[in-house]
Design a protein around this motif. Sequence first.
Motif, short mmCIF file in Angstrom:
data_model
loop_
_atom_site.label_atom_id
_atom_site.label_comp_id
_atom_site.label_asym_id
_atom_site.label_seq_id
_atom_site.Cartn_x
_atom_site.Cartn_y
_atom_site.Cartn_z
N ASP A 63 0.81 -1.22 0.00
CA ASP A 63 0.00 0.00 0.00
C ASP A 63 0.85 1.27 0.00
O ASP A 63 0.47 2.28 -0.59
N LEU A 64 2.02 1.22 0.63
CA LEU A 64 2.93 2.37 0.57
C LEU A 64 3.45 2.57 -0.85
O LEU A 64 3.60 3.71 -1.31
N MET A 65 3.71 1.48 -1.56
CA MET A 65 4.16 1.59 -2.95
C MET A 65 3.04 2.16 -3.83
O MET A 65 3.30 2.95 -4.73
N LEU A 66 1.79 1.79 -3.54
CA LEU A 66 0.67 2.38 -4.27
C LEU A 66 0.56 3.88 -4.00
O LEU A 66 0.25 4.67 -4.90
N GLN A 67 0.85 4.28 -2.76
CA GLN A 67 0.90 5.72 -2.44
C GLN A 67 1.96 6.41 -3.28
O GLN A 67 1.77 7.52 -3.76
N GLY A 68 3.10 5.73 -3.45
CA GLY A 68 4.18 6.28 -4.25
C GLY A 68 3.77 6.47 -5.70
O GLY A 68 4.10 7.48 -6.33
N ALA A 122 0.67 6.90 -6.79
CA ALA A 122 -0.30 8.00 -6.79
C ALA A 122 0.41 9.35 -6.67
O ALA A 122 0.02 10.33 -7.33
N TYR A 123 1.43 9.40 -5.83
CA TYR A 123 2.23 10.62 -5.66
C TYR A 123 2.87 11.03 -6.98
O TYR A 123 2.83 12.19 -7.38
N ARG A 124 3.46 10.05 -7.69
CA ARG A 124 4.11 10.35 -8.97
C ARG A 124 3.09 10.81 -9.99
O ARG A 124 3.32 11.76 -10.74
N ILE A 125 1.93 10.16 -10.04
CA ILE A 125 0.87 10.55 -10.98
C ILE A 125 0.42 11.98 -10.70
O ILE A 125 0.19 12.76 -11.63
N ASP A 126 0.30 12.33 -9.43
CA ASP A 126 -0.11 13.69 -9.06
C ASP A 126 0.91 14.71 -9.56
O ASP A 126 0.54 15.75 -10.10
N ILE A 127 2.19 14.42 -9.39
CA ILE A 127 3.23 15.33 -9.87
C ILE A 127 3.16 15.47 -11.39
O ILE A 127 3.21 16.58 -11.93
N ILE A 128 3.02 14.35 -12.08
CA ILE A 128 2.97 14.38 -13.54
C ILE A 128 1.74 15.14 -14.02
O ILE A 128 1.81 15.91 -14.98
N SER A 129 0.62 14.97 -13.34
CA SER A 129 -0.62 15.64 -13.77
C SER A 129 -0.50 17.16 -13.66
O SER A 129 -1.19 17.88 -14.37
N ASN A 188 11.82 13.56 -19.46
CA ASN A 188 11.88 14.47 -18.30
C ASN A 188 11.10 13.92 -17.12
O ASN A 188 11.51 14.08 -15.97
N ILE A 189 10.00 13.22 -17.38
CA ILE A 189 9.25 12.57 -16.31
C ILE A 189 10.13 11.54 -15.60
O ILE A 189 10.17 11.47 -14.37
N LEU A 190 10.85 10.74 -16.39
CA LEU A 190 11.71 9.71 -15.81
C LEU A 190 12.87 10.30 -15.03
O LEU A 190 13.20 9.83 -13.93
N VAL A 191 13.50 11.33 -15.59
CA VAL A 191 14.62 11.97 -14.88
C VAL A 191 14.12 12.61 -13.59
O VAL A 191 14.75 12.47 -12.53
N ASP A 192 12.97 13.27 -13.65
CA ASP A 192 12.39 13.86 -12.42
C ASP A 192 12.15 12.78 -11.37
O ASP A 192 12.35 13.01 -10.19
N LYS A 193 11.74 11.60 -11.83
CA LYS A 193 11.43 10.52 -10.89
C LYS A 193 12.67 10.11 -10.11
O LYS A 193 12.63 10.02 -8.88
N PHE A 194 13.79 9.87 -10.78
CA PHE A 194 14.93 9.39 -10.01
C PHE A 194 15.71 10.49 -9.31
O PHE A 194 16.55 10.22 -8.47
N LEU A 195 15.39 11.75 -9.61
CA LEU A 195 16.01 12.86 -8.87
C LEU A 195 15.15 13.29 -7.67
O LEU A 195 15.58 14.11 -6.87
N ASP A 196 13.96 12.73 -7.56
CA ASP A 196 13.04 13.07 -6.48
C ASP A 196 13.64 12.73 -5.12
O ASP A 196 14.24 11.68 -4.95
N MET A 244 10.21 8.10 -2.14
CA MET A 244 11.32 7.60 -2.94
C MET A 244 12.27 6.79 -2.06
O MET A 244 12.75 5.72 -2.45
N SER A 245 12.53 7.28 -0.85
CA SER A 245 13.37 6.53 0.08
C SER A 245 12.75 5.18 0.41
O SER A 245 13.46 4.17 0.50
#
Length: 198
Positions: free
Chosen positions: A59-64, A66-73, A89-97, A102-103
Amino acid sequence: MRVVKTKSERKEEILEAAKTVFLRKGFEAATMEDIIAETSLSKGGFYHYYANTTDIMHDLMLQGIAYRIDIISHTIPDGATWDDETLINILVDKFLDESDLMSLYVIYLQASYKNHALKDLFEQLKQENRSMFEKRFGAQSQTEMNLFYSDLFLNLLNTIMLGAEILDARESFRKNRPFFVSMMRLALTYAREDRIVT
């Protein structure tokens, strides 16, 4: 006066407690008792929601996701085209988050190396990720993102995220963002030429 929490509020309390415990102790060292101690729930009440730490991590991974989708939206307006540069850019933003989620993802990746239940969960999370993205952004997002679901891309992204977190390299990576954009552009070109071996 005693405040009665709704089911969703109790579940959220458990997830926040688990996040705190996992970030402090890691996944392997965390116990259900550790998480229960961080909540206001009784042991019986707690187990009504979750049977084990793997279910909580799911469920924490599902939160993650949803969090990423919110940022992308917020980045991609409704109806926008998912062109290559946007996806890169979406992918680069993801691993720089640099977020707790992310932790937690990095903790999940590390733990899944030895934990078969977490490893098995990865395929389920990939499908849930696809479904959540399609629900939010439509079928076009899946067509455009298909290459990024390959083992090569997933392993590359996970390796960069692990390095950013474990080696404390995120700031260095952030300062060199153009390098990672170029690297992802090259990887995408390579994939488009059907050179990825699966």
